[in-house]
Design a protein around this motif. Structure first.
Motif, PDB file in Angstrom:
ATOM      1  N   PHE A  76      35.709   8.953  66.823  1.00 11.02           N
ATOM      2  CA  PHE A  76      35.716   8.149  66.028  1.00 11.02           C
ATOM      3  C   PHE A  76      34.447   7.410  66.391  1.00 11.02           C
ATOM      4  CE2 PHE A  76      38.218   4.602  68.747  1.00 11.02           C
ATOM      5  CZ  PHE A  76      37.376   3.856  68.287  1.00 11.02           C
ATOM      6  N   ALA A 116      38.320   5.652  59.818  1.00  7.53           N
ATOM      7  CA  ALA A 116      39.463   4.261  60.504  1.00  7.53           C
ATOM      8  C   ALA A 116      40.668   4.381  60.363  1.00  7.53           C
ATOM      9  CB  ALA A 116      38.329   3.218  60.249  1.00  7.53           C
TER      10      ALA A 116
ATOM     11  N   VAL B  81      35.096  -0.141  62.329  1.00  5.88           N
ATOM     12  CA  VAL B  81      35.945   0.423  63.545  1.00  5.88           C
ATOM     13  C   VAL B  81      36.222   0.578  64.897  1.00  5.88           C
ATOM     14  CG1 VAL B  81      34.949   3.051  64.296  1.00  5.88           C
ATOM     15  CG2 VAL B  81      33.714   1.907  62.523  1.00  5.88           C
ATOM     16  N   LEU B  84      40.167   0.184  65.249  1.00  2.00           N
ATOM     17  CA  LEU B  84      40.197   1.946  66.714  1.00  2.00           C
ATOM     18  C   LEU B  84      40.740   1.169  68.601  1.00  2.00           C
ATOM     19  CD1 LEU B  84      38.572   4.226  64.261  1.00  2.00           C
ATOM     20  CD2 LEU B  84      40.862   3.752  64.559  1.00  2.00           C
ATOM     21  N   THR B  85      39.395   0.899  68.694  1.00  2.00           N
ATOM     22  CA  THR B  85      39.476   0.331  69.832  1.00  2.00           C
ATOM     23  C   THR B  85      40.841  -0.317  70.576  1.00  2.00           C
ATOM     24  OG1 THR B  85      37.430   0.944  70.111  1.00  2.00           O
ATOM     25  CG2 THR B  85      38.518   0.308  72.260  1.00  2.00           C
ATOM     26  N   LEU B  87      43.811  -0.579  68.542  1.00  2.00           N
ATOM     27  CA  LEU B  87      44.623   0.021  68.077  1.00  2.00           C
ATOM     28  C   LEU B  87      45.403   1.139  69.834  1.00  2.00           C
ATOM     29  CD1 LEU B  87      46.464   0.321  65.906  1.00  2.00           C
ATOM     30  CD2 LEU B  87      45.225   2.230  65.285  1.00  2.00           C
ATOM     31  N   LEU B  88      43.841   2.286  69.450  1.00  2.00           N
ATOM     32  CA  LEU B  88      44.545   2.861  70.256  1.00  2.00           C
ATOM     33  C   LEU B  88      44.592   2.514  71.703  1.00  2.00           C
ATOM     34  CD1 LEU B  88      41.885   5.702  68.442  1.00  2.00           C
ATOM     35  CD2 LEU B  88      44.560   5.473  68.315  1.00  2.00           C
ATOM     36  N   ILE B  89      43.590   1.743  72.677  1.00  2.00           N
ATOM     37  CA  ILE B  89      44.034   1.985  73.797  1.00  2.00           C
ATOM     38  C   ILE B  89      44.495   0.186  74.245  1.00  2.00           C
ATOM     39  CG2 ILE B  89      42.125   1.461  75.231  1.00  2.00           C
ATOM     40  CD1 ILE B  89      40.376   3.137  74.295  1.00  2.00           C
ATOM     41  N   ILE B 253      31.893  -2.370  69.127  1.00  2.00           N
ATOM     42  CA  ILE B 253      33.508  -1.163  69.164  1.00  2.00           C
ATOM     43  C   ILE B 253      33.878  -1.443  70.722  1.00  2.00           C
ATOM     44  CG2 ILE B 253      33.536   1.233  69.581  1.00  2.00           C
ATOM     45  CD1 ILE B 253      33.327   0.831  66.804  1.00  2.00           C
ATOM     46  N   PHE B 254      33.389  -1.982  71.698  1.00  2.00           N
ATOM     47  CA  PHE B 254      33.515  -1.565  72.590  1.00  2.00           C
ATOM     48  C   PHE B 254      34.108  -3.444  73.405  1.00  2.00           C
ATOM     49  CE2 PHE B 254      31.346   1.631  73.694  1.00  2.00           C
ATOM     50  CZ  PHE B 254      31.963   2.460  73.630  1.00  2.00           C
TER      51      PHE B 254
END
Lengths: 153, 533
Positions: A76, A116, B81, B84-85, B87-89, B253-254
């Motif tokens: 992603f 996403a 987007v 996703l950070t 959710l995943l991390i 994103i971060f």
């Protein structure tokens, strides 16, 4: 009510402190104490964390999680940053029209939303699998601890 | 425009009832800081979305698209987007290993006092900057939307400030969460309705709609121009446009996964699994909203037109003006009321995260080394902090005045979250060797680098055009750093600071506790349980 409030300890509380030097006499023995002589503090650690991390089930779970998460994050991040990079440095390509006025740039930006969502759904499905593995780990850890305590006696 | 005021007061009335209801259920720390950890997955999804979608998203992005077309839409992609950070991390390990704040995870195996002090500083910095931006926005909005209602900038700022203090002080996390949920529902409802009206205007034909976007007519310096608004390049221009967008993307994103008011939300649910489900709910809502900005923004560009928006209040008025031309004064009032509700909810969320961090991290754990001297002290300190934080934000917003350029404060908040908070969260979860010094260096470098780069960047430094009425730049000289968003440089600096600090020495105690953190973060053994009732 809540587990956050520690009971107050005041000077006039004469209850002996659990685990203090006076709690159990060591009787000069060098070997480990029998289980019934362990102080509350010595007996309190409910989980041997390093042992859990060495369980094959735990390692398999961590590996399975990383095997999903690392590629997903790399994918992603690359897919997302491709958008500003391409729009910024290849504007000619991105301005190519596909249907009517709709160009590659717009479709690519729109696709990011679906990218996403798809990763999120794939993760939900994978996580259901991780949950099962986690359940096994927790159960096994609990039963191993039981046997660990028996071994002490 | 008293209709907008009436609708807004109706919203305020409902939220005050909720606060009253929540206040009667809030006793004890877990209830005040984490709503007893009993919020359901979908509810927390709405609450996360509500905390995240500020007036800057609703009014700001619609405006950017209305004026700069495709570039504005591309700008809105990163906001989804970024989840996703989360959710995943971040979401699940955080819920499993922490209690009330981001610092709980950092302090798990590191030396608690220095780490918590820095983390608290960074949390409060992010929250207050973000809050000031929102409050100046609220005040400025009043001047535009409620022109003839006799409400001034000062009244609006004080009103918003007092309400957010009331929600947080009396209702704690439970009230704040429900304010977010209702606001998110209103925002989604209003956006969907507005989008349907835009499509209806074009006879429900996407072909007609996109054709209109391809030929947007407006005047530039008195000359009529026709532009294809799907063409990139109207906002992000060479030489630094693309780099600035990449830099912003990095901050989003971060940074989202380091925003304290988003992170505290994951402590309000019963377990990590619910936290995960709530992120997916939030992604559904946030994604839908940002896709619909196509209709809001391009709709405003084609139906209302740039010329009219520019003469009746500027970019931020795009969505309300679109509502007015499609649904009349009633719909205008409805959209305006949603915009206020949005601001109010976001500032309440920021207030509770700032006061939780001060009370839990700084007061209890740094000053009093982790012991509450009297039961309920932590909650009492948090309530007092909410007052102070609210008062400071109100005072600064009033001092700055309605014309202050505060957009950079939001960029700054994201940059600090991405450069200071995220590196240390990730390293403490995934790097066994990570040390206290690494965390303190990482937080410090990220915080200082973000603030310095914003100060020497084009938001603060620049030369105003001759004859400009309001000073646009605080420092009148050409910018030293060319990007508005410092993320491109400050995020790597944050990571480098954390890694270098770690390599300076070893911390056996922290390494010894890594197994414990790893097991707890990845299995939820020993995680904080949902409370009674």
């Amino acid at each position: 009510m809540t587990d956050d409030q520690e009971p107050e300890s005041t000077v006039d509380d004469l209850t002996p402190e659990v685990g203090a030097a006076t709690d159990v006499a060591p009787l000069g023995r060098a070997e480990t104490k029998p289980a019934h002589e362990l102080t509350a503090a010595e007996d309190s650690d409910p989980v041997d964390w390093s042992r859990v991390t060495q369980m094959p089930e735990f390692r398999a779970m961590v590996r399975a999680k990383l095997r999903f998460i690392i590629p997903a994050v790399i994918f992603f991040v690359v897919y997302y940053f491709a958008l500003p990079v391409l729009v910024g440095y290849a504007p000619g390509l991105m301005s190519k029209k596909i249907f009517g006025v709709i160009n590659i740039a717009y479709l690519f930006a729109l696709s990011q939303f679906f990218m996403a969502w798809i990763i999120a759904v794939l993760y939900l499905r994978a996580a259901a699998r991780f949950d099962k593995m986690e359940h096994t780990v927790v159960e096994k850890a609990a039963s191993e601890l039981g046997s660990q305590r028996e071994n002490k006696e | 425009m008293t209709m907008a005021l009436a609708m807004f007061l109706f919203f305020v009335g409902i939220t005050l009832l909720i606060t009253y209801w929540a206040a009667r259920r809030t006793s004890g720390a877990s209830a005040f800081f984490a709503a007893n950890r009993q919020i359901k997955g979908w509810q927390n999804g709405f609450a996360v979305a509500g905390d995240y979608m500020s007036a800057a998203s609703f009014l700001g992005i619609a405006g950017i698209i209305a004026f700069q077309g495709y570039d504005g839409f591309m700008y809105s992609v990163g906001w989804l987007v970024a989840y996703l950070t989360v959710l995943l991390i971040v979401a699940e390990p955080l819920r499993n290993a922490g209690k009330y704040t981001m610092a709980d995870v950092l302090a798990y195996r590191l030396s608690a006092r220095p780490v918590r002090a820095m983390a608290s500083l960074s949390t409060i910095t992010v929250s207050i900057f973000y809050m000031i931006a929102q409050m100046v926005g609220a005040g400025a909005l009043v001047a535009l939307l409620l022109k003839n209602s006799g409400i001034s900038y000062h009244t609006a700022v004080i009103g918003v400030g007092v309400l957010m203090i009331v929600y947080v002080v009396f209702g704690g996390m439970l009230a704040t969460t429900w304010v977010q949920i209702i606001k998110a529902m209103l925002l989604m409802g209003g956006t969907i309705l507005l989008s349907i009206l835009v499509l209806a205007h074009f006879g429900f034909s996407f072909a007609n709609f996109f054709n209109a976007i391809g030929h947007v007519v407006y005047h530039e310096k008195g000359v009529e121009v026709v532009k294809d608004f799907l063409q990139p390049g109207l906002r992000f221009k060479p030489p630094y446009g693309a780099l600035d967008l990449i830099s912003l993307g990095m901050a989003l994103i971060f940074g989202t996964a380091g925003l304290p008011h988003i992170l505290v939300r994951f402590y309000t649910v019963p377990d990590a699994k619910t936290a995960r489900i709530s992120v997916v709910w939030a992604m559904g809502l946030i994604g839908t909203f940002y896709i619909l900005t196509t209709f809001l923004g391009f709709g405003a560009a084609t139906i209302v037109g740039r010329d009219k928006i520019a003469t009746s209040g500027g970019t931020n008025m795009s969505a309300p003006l679109l509502a007015q031309s499609l649904g009349g004064d009633f719909f205008f009032a409805f959209i305006a009321a949603i915009a206020f509700a949005t601001i109010l909810a976001v500032v309440a969320g920021l207030t509770i995260s700032a006061s939780t961090s001060f009370a839990h991290d700084f007061y209890t754990n740094v000053i009093h080394r982790g012991t509450e001297r009297k039961p309920g002290e932590e909650v009492r300190v948090a309530r007092v902090t909410a007052f102070v934080v609210g008062a400071v934000a109100m005072a600064v917003a009033i001092l700055l005045g309605p014309n202050a350029n505060v957009a950079f404060l939001v960029a700054l908040a994201f940059a600090v979250a991405a450069s200071a908070n995220l590196p240390v969260i990730v390293l403490s979860l995934f790097w066994k060797r990570f040390t206290t010094r690494g965390a303190v260096f990482g937080l410090g470098t990220g915080l200082v680098a973000s603030i310095l780069l914003i100060i020497i960047g084009p938001s603060i430094m620049g030369v105003d055009a001759p004859g400009a009425t309001a000073a646009a730049h605080l420092i009148q000289s050409p910018p030293i750093f060319p990007l508005e968003n410092p993320g491109l440089l400050s995020i790597p600096l944050g990571f480098v600071g954390a890694v270098l600090g770690t390599l300076l020495g070893r911390e056996p105690a922290a390494e010894a506790k890594y197994d414990e953190l790893l097991v707890r973060a990845s299995t939820g053994i020993g995680a904080e349980k949902a409370g009674g009732h």
